[in-house]
Design a protein around this motif. Structure first.
Motif, PDB file in Angstrom:
ATOM      1  N   ALA A   1      23.256  43.248  57.005  1.00  0.00           N
ATOM      2  CA  ALA A   1      24.170  43.238  55.862  1.00  0.00           C
ATOM      3  C   ALA A   1      24.591  44.653  55.474  1.00  0.00           C
ATOM      4  CB  ALA A   1      23.512  42.542  54.681  1.00  0.00           C
ATOM      5  N   ASP A   2      23.714  45.628  55.718  1.00  0.00           N
ATOM      6  CA  ASP A   2      24.031  47.015  55.365  1.00  0.00           C
ATOM      7  C   ASP A   2      24.882  47.710  56.420  1.00  0.00           C
ATOM      8  OD1 ASP A   2      22.629  46.799  52.998  1.00  0.00           O
ATOM      9  OD2 ASP A   2      20.750  47.556  53.849  1.00  0.00           O
ATOM     10  N   ASN A   3      24.521  47.532  57.702  1.00  0.00           N
ATOM     11  CA  ASN A   3      25.247  48.262  58.740  1.00  0.00           C
ATOM     12  C   ASN A   3      26.371  47.460  59.397  1.00  0.00           C
ATOM     13  OD1 ASN A   3      23.919  46.475  60.487  1.00  0.00           O
ATOM     14  ND2 ASN A   3      22.389  47.978  61.116  1.00  0.00           N
ATOM     15  N   GLY A   4      26.468  46.165  59.102  1.00  0.00           N
ATOM     16  CA  GLY A   4      27.554  45.352  59.638  1.00  0.00           C
ATOM     17  C   GLY A   4      27.471  45.104  61.125  1.00  0.00           C
TER      18      GLY A   4
ATOM     19  N   LEU B   1      34.900  45.579  65.023  1.00  0.00           N
ATOM     20  CA  LEU B   1      35.089  45.909  66.430  1.00  0.00           C
ATOM     21  C   LEU B   1      34.834  44.702  67.329  1.00  0.00           C
ATOM     22  CD1 LEU B   1      35.572  47.891  68.725  1.00  0.00           C
ATOM     23  CD2 LEU B   1      33.149  48.506  68.616  1.00  0.00           C
ATOM     24  N   VAL B   2      33.665  44.103  67.214  1.00  0.00           N
ATOM     25  CA  VAL B   2      33.330  42.987  68.104  1.00  0.00           C
ATOM     26  C   VAL B   2      34.213  41.766  67.838  1.00  0.00           C
ATOM     27  CG1 VAL B   2      31.492  41.420  68.844  1.00  0.00           C
ATOM     28  CG2 VAL B   2      30.981  43.824  68.417  1.00  0.00           C
ATOM     29  N   PRO B   3      34.448  41.342  66.591  1.00  0.00           N
ATOM     30  CA  PRO B   3      35.367  40.212  66.397  1.00  0.00           C
ATOM     31  C   PRO B   3      36.763  40.452  66.965  1.00  0.00           C
ATOM     32  CG  PRO B   3      34.104  40.603  64.403  1.00  0.00           C
ATOM     33  CD  PRO B   3      33.794  41.727  65.326  1.00  0.00           C
ATOM     34  N   VAL B   4      37.272  41.676  66.842  1.00  0.00           N
ATOM     35  CA  VAL B   4      38.588  41.979  67.410  1.00  0.00           C
ATOM     36  C   VAL B   4      38.554  41.854  68.928  1.00  0.00           C
ATOM     37  CG1 VAL B   4      40.252  43.841  67.792  1.00  0.00           C
ATOM     38  CG2 VAL B   4      39.379  43.402  65.495  1.00  0.00           C
TER      39      VAL B   4
ATOM     40  N   THR C   1      25.455  40.263  65.517  1.00  0.00           N
ATOM     41  CA  THR C   1      24.407  39.531  66.210  1.00  0.00           C
ATOM     42  C   THR C   1      24.472  38.061  65.815  1.00  0.00           C
ATOM     43  OG1 THR C   1      22.005  39.207  66.401  1.00  0.00           O
ATOM     44  CG2 THR C   1      22.794  40.323  64.420  1.00  0.00           C
ATOM     45  N   VAL C   2      24.579  37.193  66.804  1.00  0.00           N
ATOM     46  CA  VAL C   2      24.647  35.765  66.510  1.00  0.00           C
ATOM     47  C   VAL C   2      23.280  35.217  66.115  1.00  0.00           C
ATOM     48  CG1 VAL C   2      26.603  35.430  68.063  1.00  0.00           C
ATOM     49  CG2 VAL C   2      24.282  35.138  68.933  1.00  0.00           C
ATOM     50  N   LEU C   3      22.213  35.974  66.326  1.00  0.00           N
ATOM     51  CA  LEU C   3      20.890  35.515  65.913  1.00  0.00           C
ATOM     52  C   LEU C   3      20.764  35.440  64.404  1.00  0.00           C
ATOM     53  CD1 LEU C   3      18.515  37.341  68.423  1.00  0.00           C
ATOM     54  CD2 LEU C   3      19.160  34.938  68.387  1.00  0.00           C
ATOM     55  N   MET C   4      21.640  36.120  63.692  1.00  0.00           N
ATOM     56  CA  MET C   4      21.626  36.047  62.235  1.00  0.00           C
ATOM     57  C   MET C   4      22.410  34.853  61.708  1.00  0.00           C
ATOM     58  SD  MET C   4      19.743  38.454  60.953  1.00  0.00           S
ATOM     59  CE  MET C   4      18.643  37.942  62.282  1.00  0.00           C
ATOM     60  N   TRP C   5      22.995  34.065  62.606  1.00  0.00           N
ATOM     61  CA  TRP C   5      23.710  32.883  62.164  1.00  0.00           C
ATOM     62  C   TRP C   5      22.761  31.783  61.704  1.00  0.00           C
ATOM     63  CZ3 TRP C   5      28.351  31.947  66.014  1.00  0.00           C
ATOM     64  CH2 TRP C   5      29.162  33.089  66.006  1.00  0.00           C
TER      65      TRP C   5
ATOM     66  N   ALA D   1      35.505  30.743  60.795  1.00  0.00           N
ATOM     67  CA  ALA D   1      35.698  29.919  59.603  1.00  0.00           C
ATOM     68  C   ALA D   1      34.465  29.915  58.715  1.00  0.00           C
ATOM     69  CB  ALA D   1      36.064  28.498  60.011  1.00  0.00           C
ATOM     70  N   ALA D   2      33.285  29.994  59.322  1.00  0.00           N
ATOM     71  CA  ALA D   2      32.042  29.998  58.544  1.00  0.00           C
ATOM     72  C   ALA D   2      31.686  31.375  58.014  1.00  0.00           C
ATOM     73  CB  ALA D   2      30.898  29.465  59.411  1.00  0.00           C
ATOM     74  N   GLY D   3      32.503  32.381  58.283  1.00  0.00           N
ATOM     75  CA  GLY D   3      32.235  33.727  57.799  1.00  0.00           C
ATOM     76  C   GLY D   3      31.131  34.446  58.543  1.00  0.00           C
ATOM     77  N   LYS D   4      30.812  33.988  59.783  1.00  0.00           N
ATOM     78  CA  LYS D   4      29.733  34.611  60.546  1.00  0.00           C
ATOM     79  C   LYS D   4      30.164  35.901  61.224  1.00  0.00           C
ATOM     80  CE  LYS D   4      26.919  31.204  59.682  1.00  0.00           C
ATOM     81  NZ  LYS D   4      25.728  31.404  58.813  1.00  0.00           N
ATOM     82  N   LEU D   5      31.467  36.149  61.296  1.00  0.00           N
ATOM     83  CA  LEU D   5      31.966  37.350  61.954  1.00  0.00           C
ATOM     84  C   LEU D   5      32.344  38.436  60.970  1.00  0.00           C
ATOM     85  CD1 LEU D   5      34.151  35.779  64.795  1.00  0.00           C
ATOM     86  CD2 LEU D   5      31.797  36.570  64.906  1.00  0.00           C
ATOM     87  N   ASP D   6      31.908  38.303  59.735  1.00  0.00           N
ATOM     88  CA  ASP D   6      32.163  39.351  58.745  1.00  0.00           C
ATOM     89  C   ASP D   6      31.324  40.581  59.078  1.00  0.00           C
ATOM     90  OD1 ASP D   6      33.797  37.545  57.531  1.00  0.00           O
ATOM     91  OD2 ASP D   6      32.356  36.954  55.992  1.00  0.00           O
TER      92      ASP D   6
END
Length: 412
Positions: free
Chosen positions: A71-74, A202-205, A77-81, A193-198
């Protein structure tokens, strides 16, 4: 001046044509793909019994602590989903599978993206696990996404050769590619849509850009075979590949240059004793007798210490001389192999050797491919029932050379 202008213009046009007409370094990018996917695959398999302690939700670095850090460094990681153990096991197994398929060169464009997701997800889950080799793997997994790393030595190249052989017949449509594209697109839409890529964009783009590019490429390739839109996309792909290859080479040079110049500033490196100390640390002494043997000679310690600094500082400048570059390249790879054995850092050494491989000469890599092909033929001949499986005796190296030339220009 009037005579120099046409010459300069001709050289510029030749340079532009070279960058846009073909994806350069097909063998080098293939070696980088194989090297890093094999390194990550071997690491995941070795740590499979300890995966829960390293990256699992119940490990020392708990899921809650990891969530606060992400949450701090953005970091992505999909493991945090999800904090579910089933989700963790699924991600870990998919990371292993993606590494294996990328190693074999199956759907390299898609699997390179999945490979990147696996690397980033596990490494960003527990950032305090790993060494310098993980940092190199982290960066190279991003760069590989933009390369055409399946032009040679891959299942993609073999599939492309078979497709060219069937050009006079009605080839069956590709169903696997669109199916992968649809499945991954569904996951990408759901995650967004679930906000997991917030977080860091860089990676979402990269994920969205590659997904859309693959869709456009498939649609144009299906409707415009050999047309101008296909040629334009091919040129764009070549430019992106060549730019990524340049970045990989520049990154390797930067790693060695910064490491060498930082070593120069250290007092232990200046007096020639820096190598002595890690040889006497229990953590870096899997073979104490071998470490004691190497550190018993002060002259050897001094030569290795100074030699390491000289090679790392000098290597970026040797790229302008092919012979000197090849000599230093062999020295660095040998040094990393020694580090793997003496200091017990096999995956760090494998990652660095894979990064060094981008500078290997094409002639050497082609001969290496021929040797591997001949060894494979010999192995198949010795297997039971191989007489019926093989169409005939192994051909000479000229046939292998022709196949390599054909696959070097395969668009994967």
């Amino acid at each position: 001046m009037t005579r120099l202008a046409p010459t300069a213009s001709r050289r510029i046009s030749q340079g532009i044509g070279r960058i846009t007409e073909a994806a350069l370094g097909p063998y080098q990018t293939a070696v980088v793909r194989i090297g890093f996917s094999a390194t990550w695959l071997l690491f995941l398999l070795r740590e499979f019994p300890h995966r829960q302690e390293l990256y699992g939700p119940d490990g020392p670095w708990s899921w809650g602590l990891a969530q606060q850090l992400v949450a701090d460094n953005g970091a992505f990681t999909v493991l945090m989903w999800s904090g579910s153990r089933i989700w963790f096991e699924l991600v870990y197994v998919l990371a292993v599978l993606a590494s294996l398929l990328l190693l074999l060169g199956w759907r390299t464009r898609t699997l390179s993206v999945v490979f990147m997701v696996g690397v980033l997800s596990l490494q960003n889950r527990s950032i305090f696990v790993g060494d310098g080799g993980d940092n190199v793997l982290h960066l190279m997994s991003l760069y590989l996404v933009f390369t055409r790393c399946g032009q040679v030595w891959s299942l993609d190249a073999r599939r492309a050769r078979r497709a060219r052989a069937r050009v006079l017949f009605d080839a069956a449509p590709d169903r696997v590619g669109p199916a992968l594209w649809a499945v991954l697109g569904t996951l990408l839409v759901a995650g967004t849509a679930a906000g997991k890529l917030d977080g860091d964009l860089l990676v979402p783009v990269i994920l969205w850009g590659m997904w859309l590019a693959q869709g456009v490429w498939w649609a144009v390739a299906r409707r415009e075979r050999g047309g101008e839109p296909r040629m334009l996309l091919d040129i764009v792909g070549n430019v992106v590949h060549n730019a990524a290859l340049f970045v990989i080479m520049a990154e390797a040079c930067l790693i060695y240059a910064t490491a060498g110049w930082y070593k120069i500033q250290g007092s232990r490196w200046q007096d020639g004793t820096a190598v002595y100390y890690p040889l006497h640390l229990d953590y870096f002494s899997p073979w104490p007798a071998l470490s004691d043997l190497m550190s018993s000679s002060g002259t050897m310690v001094m030569l290795v210490t100074y030699g390491t600094v000289v090679v790392q500082v000098a290597f970026p400048f040797t790229l302008f001389n092919r012979r000197v570059k090849n000599v230093l390249l062999a020295v660095m790879m040998t040094e990393h192999a020694v580090i793997a054995v003496v200091l017990g850092l096999p995956f760090f050494s494998l990652a660095m050797i894979a990064a060094d491989a981008v500078f290997l000469p094409t002639s050497f890599l082609r001969r290496l491919g021929e040797w591997a092909a001949r060894a494979r033929v010999r192995l198949l001949v010795r297997l039971p029932g191989s007489e019926r499986a093989l169409p005939g005796p192994p051909t000479s190296g000229a046939a292998d050379e022709t196949a390599a030339d054909e696959t070097a220009h395969t668009r994967t």
